[in-house]
Design a protein around this motif. Structure first.
Motif, mmCIF file in Angstrom:
data_model
loop_
_atom_site.group_PDB
_atom_site.id
_atom_site.type_symbol
_atom_site.label_atom_id
_atom_site.label_comp_id
_atom_site.label_asym_id
_atom_site.label_seq_id
_atom_site.Cartn_x
_atom_site.Cartn_y
_atom_site.Cartn_z
ATOM 1 N N ARG A 196 31.195 33.478 14.379
ATOM 2 C CA ARG A 196 29.747 33.267 14.506
ATOM 3 C C ARG A 196 29.096 34.275 15.441
ATOM 4 N N ASP A 197 29.921 35.095 16.128
ATOM 5 C CA ASP A 197 29.430 36.082 17.086
ATOM 6 C C ASP A 197 28.553 35.405 18.140
ATOM 7 N N ILE A 198 29.095 34.362 18.751
ATOM 8 C CA ILE A 198 28.377 33.618 19.783
ATOM 9 C C ILE A 198 28.520 34.362 21.101
ATOM 10 N N GLY A 199 27.412 34.587 21.777
ATOM 11 C CA GLY A 199 27.430 35.285 23.058
ATOM 12 C C GLY A 199 26.722 34.496 24.135
ATOM 13 N N GLY A 200 26.718 35.063 25.336
ATOM 14 C CA GLY A 200 26.073 34.406 26.470
ATOM 15 C C GLY A 200 27.013 33.430 27.154
ATOM 16 N N ILE A 201 26.433 32.400 27.767
ATOM 17 C CA ILE A 201 27.223 31.380 28.464
ATOM 18 C C ILE A 201 27.741 30.373 27.449
ATOM 19 N N ILE A 202 29.019 30.041 27.549
ATOM 20 C CA ILE A 202 29.662 29.091 26.634
ATOM 21 C C ILE A 202 30.394 28.050 27.471
ATOM 22 N N VAL A 203 30.154 26.774 27.181
ATOM 23 C CA VAL A 203 30.820 25.670 27.869
ATOM 24 C C VAL A 203 31.636 24.898 26.847
ATOM 25 N N ILE A 204 32.929 24.775 27.098
ATOM 26 C CA ILE A 204 33.838 24.069 26.196
ATOM 27 C C ILE A 204 34.253 22.765 26.864
ATOM 28 N N ASP A 205 34.000 21.655 26.200
ATOM 29 C CA ASP A 205 34.330 20.333 26.733
ATOM 30 C C ASP A 205 35.606 19.846 26.065
ATOM 31 N N PHE A 206 36.751 20.185 26.681
ATOM 32 C CA PHE A 206 38.026 19.695 26.180
ATOM 33 C C PHE A 206 38.182 18.213 26.544
ATOM 34 N N LEU A 234 22.686 28.488 26.692
ATOM 35 C CA LEU A 234 24.140 28.436 26.526
ATOM 36 C C LEU A 234 24.485 27.771 25.208
ATOM 37 N N THR A 235 25.765 27.853 24.876
ATOM 38 C CA THR A 235 26.312 27.180 23.701
ATOM 39 C C THR A 235 27.360 26.188 24.174
ATOM 40 N N VAL A 236 27.285 24.963 23.680
ATOM 41 C CA VAL A 236 28.200 23.897 24.090
ATOM 42 C C VAL A 236 29.119 23.556 22.927
ATOM 43 N N ILE A 237 30.415 23.524 23.193
ATOM 44 C CA ILE A 237 31.410 23.178 22.177
ATOM 45 C C ILE A 237 32.159 21.942 22.659
ATOM 46 N N ASP A 238 32.075 20.866 21.895
ATOM 47 C CA ASP A 238 32.699 19.590 22.256
ATOM 48 C C ASP A 238 33.933 19.376 21.392
ATOM 49 N N GLY A 280 37.525 18.606 32.540
ATOM 50 C CA GLY A 280 37.942 19.166 31.264
ATOM 51 C C GLY A 280 37.001 20.212 30.720
ATOM 52 N N LEU A 281 36.104 20.739 31.553
ATOM 53 C CA LEU A 281 35.140 21.743 31.116
ATOM 54 C C LEU A 281 35.660 23.144 31.422
ATOM 55 N N VAL A 282 35.431 24.061 30.486
ATOM 56 C CA VAL A 282 35.757 25.466 30.684
ATOM 57 C C VAL A 282 34.469 26.265 30.518
#
Length: 699
Positions: free
Chosen positions: A359-369, A318-322, A405-407
């Motif tokens: 960035r053409d990010i694919g797969g599972i993505i978790v956003i930590d708002f 996955l890709t994590v965005i904080d 706060g996670l999406v």
């Protein structure tokens, strides 16, 4: 290739067929009024394809089943690539076999072992590029893409893209009614917005011809082999996305420009005039800011307008965005913590989607708002996220925001992203992101040196090749580690190496007597001429400067005015860790030396190298000898018949001047090579006071 979108306008409206010509004129007029190219636009998407590394999505292969796995209900097919492709039972289409509904467990009782067997030849199409350790994803449901339609030889009927508005979908159904499909079916693409019946009829004939060529190649090709190759990047992108609501396509290569014009002449003549050839001196990507965007996609941090920022980390699954508030502390009297957090999250929601597309990010993505206390604020953030995702053509699915706060969301991953194409794993850390420290490596090397000493009992000294930063762990702090090692083993160890070596590089390059190893360890000989970069002024001698080669110090006479330059130097004196030299002119002659005695190289450090303090002692000596000759105070002393140097009035002429207290203490210690250091002398304060008193008396 890069796709630019107008700033702050959202998705451009799609004009109908009747007003396409009217829309083109004001767009071009607006373009003519803009200042710098690309002003008012932002880079929305990037497409990169390397020569020899083209995407194989859409390619059709004649393959051979290599293995059938009933437990996975899948088969691995050899299509002639490095890794076999993966074919799931739901993707199998065979004559006379009813195709089941898609989805796990929906195969209608079909077992893959009943459909395929090892060695069987099948025609498959790649629907997903090989990613990391996985092979390509395959399907036996073939499709041939055109500009307005996708022709499926094994399909039936006419389908219309759901991304179009309901009114446009109904219009397209009427335009495509009763088309002569023969065998197969078609899917009307989003790019067909505004297309007329004659456009579909013309393209359908073209797709049927491609299918005939495909059938002929399948019959002639021996498995495994390629039978149909998808178009290259430029044609593929403009075919799929370039339509009437695009202002123009700018190309900086004449051959590519000709290819695109030819393609649109056959498929969409009304768009030919929007394909322009870039003929300016400034590079196209530089003029439109694409180069900066390419650099930005490699950064972990993405700044937000208010002062907050995103941190993007990539993992295997996955890709994590904080999201972080950063320097944003709110604005206005009514700004509180909740409002500040919400403002940051709203900006982050829009920027996250921009980065996913860029960035053409694919797969599972978790956003930590950042956590929000009010439900309506969480709803506002989710609304912004979903509205921005509507601009993304790639399929996505977004879950609700959690109490933390996670999406969680998914984005279709078809090809490698821009980051994967532009980069490769670090050869030093192998993609781990961390490496062992110099101290850790030095501890390991110390054990190895002890083993080598015990295995070579007859050898007196060893020359060891390691990185200079690891060498410093042995020779630093008075070479305590090295002294202890040599005392325990009864051997001598000297080091060589360059900064270009890996930190964990270790090699014994020479062994013999101590004299032989010391001679071998010297990097230069007197008289050698070497090109060096002068990096800094000498610490004490104003006319001297210093060059460094892999930690080895070269004091250069008369080089103070040449700091930052690369110059030829002739080596005069050589020591264990430092040397002295003279500048050479273009003809190879030595430049005149400055007044005063030449700087001497650092004296031999005990047992394998010093830690830089020896260099400081030499600089102190040089300064103490030269300073009196360069000062008015020294001239007055000579006229008065006094000693030229107040610091050496009580010492013999050749005696070394006093140094810093810690240097005096260290020089008093016994040396491992058996040489006795000079005894400690008295401090210099008494001599200075006596000299000053004599000077006053003389005056």
């Amino acid at each position: 290739m890069a796709l630019l979108e107008a700033n702050g306008t959202g998705p451009s409206p799609r004009p109908s067929a009747g007003d396409r010509a009217a829309a083109a004129a004001p767009q071009k007029a607006a373009a003519g009024k803009r200042g710098a190219p690309g002003s008012g636009y932002r880079i929305a998407e990037l497409y990169i394809e390397r020569r020899g590394g083209r995407s194989i999505v859409g390619n059709i292969y004649k393959g051979k089943v290599d293995n059938v796995l009933p437990g996975l209900e899948a088969a691995f097919v050899d299509i002639g690539l490095e890794k076999n492709g993966f074919l799931h039972v739901d993707e199998i289409v065979l004559p006379g076999v009813e195709a089941p509904k898609r989805g796990r467990g929906s195969s209608g009782g079909r077992r893959i072992s009943d459909l395929l067997g090892p060695g069987q030849e099948v025609v498959v199409q790649v629907v997903k590029d090989p990613l990391k350790t996985k092979g390509a994803r395959l399907s036996m449901e073939l499709t041939i893409a055109g500009r307005y339609m996708v022709y499926a030889p094994t399909g039936e009927g006419v389908g219309v893209s759901r991304r179009l508005e309901d009114r446009e979908r109904e219009r397209l159904r009427r335009q495509t009614a009763n088309l002569k499909l023969d065998d197969g079916g078609v899917i009307v693409r989003t790019a067909a917005h505004g297309a007329m019946r004659e456009d579909f009829e013309r393209e359908l004939k073209y797709l049927h011809k491609l299918h005939e060529v495909l059938i002929k190649r399948v019959a002639e090709t021996t498995a495994p082999g390629l039978v149909f190759q998808e178009a290259d990047l430029s044609v593929r992108v403009v075919r799929d996305i370039f339509s009437a609501h695009f202002e123009r396509a700018i190309v900086d290569d004449e051959k590519q420009h000709h290819r695109l014009v030819s393609f649109f002449t056959r498929t969409a003549p009304e768009l030919v005039e929007r394909v322009e050839l870039w003929q300016q001196d400034e590079p196209l990507f530089e003029a439109y800011g694409v180069d900066k965007a390419l650099e930005g996609v490699l950064s972990r941090r993405v700044d937000l307008p208010s002062g907050g920022y995103l941190i993007i980390d990539y993992a295997e699954a996955l890709t994590v965005i904080d999201v972080n508030s950063g320097s944003f502390i709110g604005r206005g009297r009514g700004a509180g913590l909740e409002e500040t957090i919400t403002k940051t999250n709203l900006e982050a929601a829009a920027e996250v989607v921009n980065q996913l597309r860029l960035r053409d990010i694919g797969g599972i993505i978790v956003i930590d708002f950042i956590d929000m206390a009010r439900a309506r604020n969480r709803d506002a953030v989710m609304k912004t996220l979903r509205e921005t995702l509507d601009e993304d053509r790639t399929k996505t699915f977004t879950a609700e925001i959690s109490k933390l706060g996670l999406v969680e969301m998914t984005r279709q991953n078809v090809t490698e992203g821009v980051r994967e194409i532009m980069t490769r794993p670090c050869p030093t850390c192998d993609g781990e992101g961390v490496i062992r420290s110099e101290e850790t490596i030095a501890i390991e090397f110390e054990r190895r040196l002890r083993d080598i000493a015990s295995e070579h009992s007859d050898t007196e000294a060893f020359l060891v090749q390691i990185n200079p930063r690891v060498t410093a762990e042995f020779t630093g702090q008075g070479s305590r580690v090295l002294h202890a090692l040599e005392e325990d083993t009864g051997k001598s160890f000297l080091f060589e190496g360059s900064e270009g070596l890996a930190l964990d590089h270790f090699a014994v390059t020479f062994e013999g007597t101590r004299e032989e190893v010391e001679e071998r360890a010297l990097p230069f000989r007197p008289g050698d001429e070497v090109l060096v970069e002068i990096v800094e002024p000498h610490m004490y001698d104003v006319d001297y400067a210093v060059a460094k080669i892999d930690g080895y110090i070269i004091s250069i006479a008369g080089a103070a005015a040449h700091v930052g330059e690369k110059r030829m130097v002739r080596i005069e004196q050589v020591g264990r860790t430092a040397a002295s030299g003279r500048l050479l002119d273009e003809s190879g002659a030595e430049l005149p030396a400055p007044d005063g005695p030449p700087a001497r190289p650092v004296e031999l450090a005990p047992a394998g190298g010093g830690d830089g303090r020896a260099a400081k002692r030499v600089r102190a000596r040089s300064r103490a000898r030269r300073a009196p000759a360069d000062s008015e105070d020294a001239q007055a002393r000579r006229e008065a018949g006094l000693s030229e140097s107040p610091t050496t009035v009580d010492s013999e002429p050749d005696q070394e001047p006093a140094v810093a207290e810690e240097e005096r203490e260290r020089e008093g210690e016994s040396r491992s090579d058996g040489l006795q250091s000079k005894p400690r002398r008295r401090g210099r304060r008494g001599g200075r006071r006596r000299s000053t008193a004599k000077a006053k008396a003389a005056e």
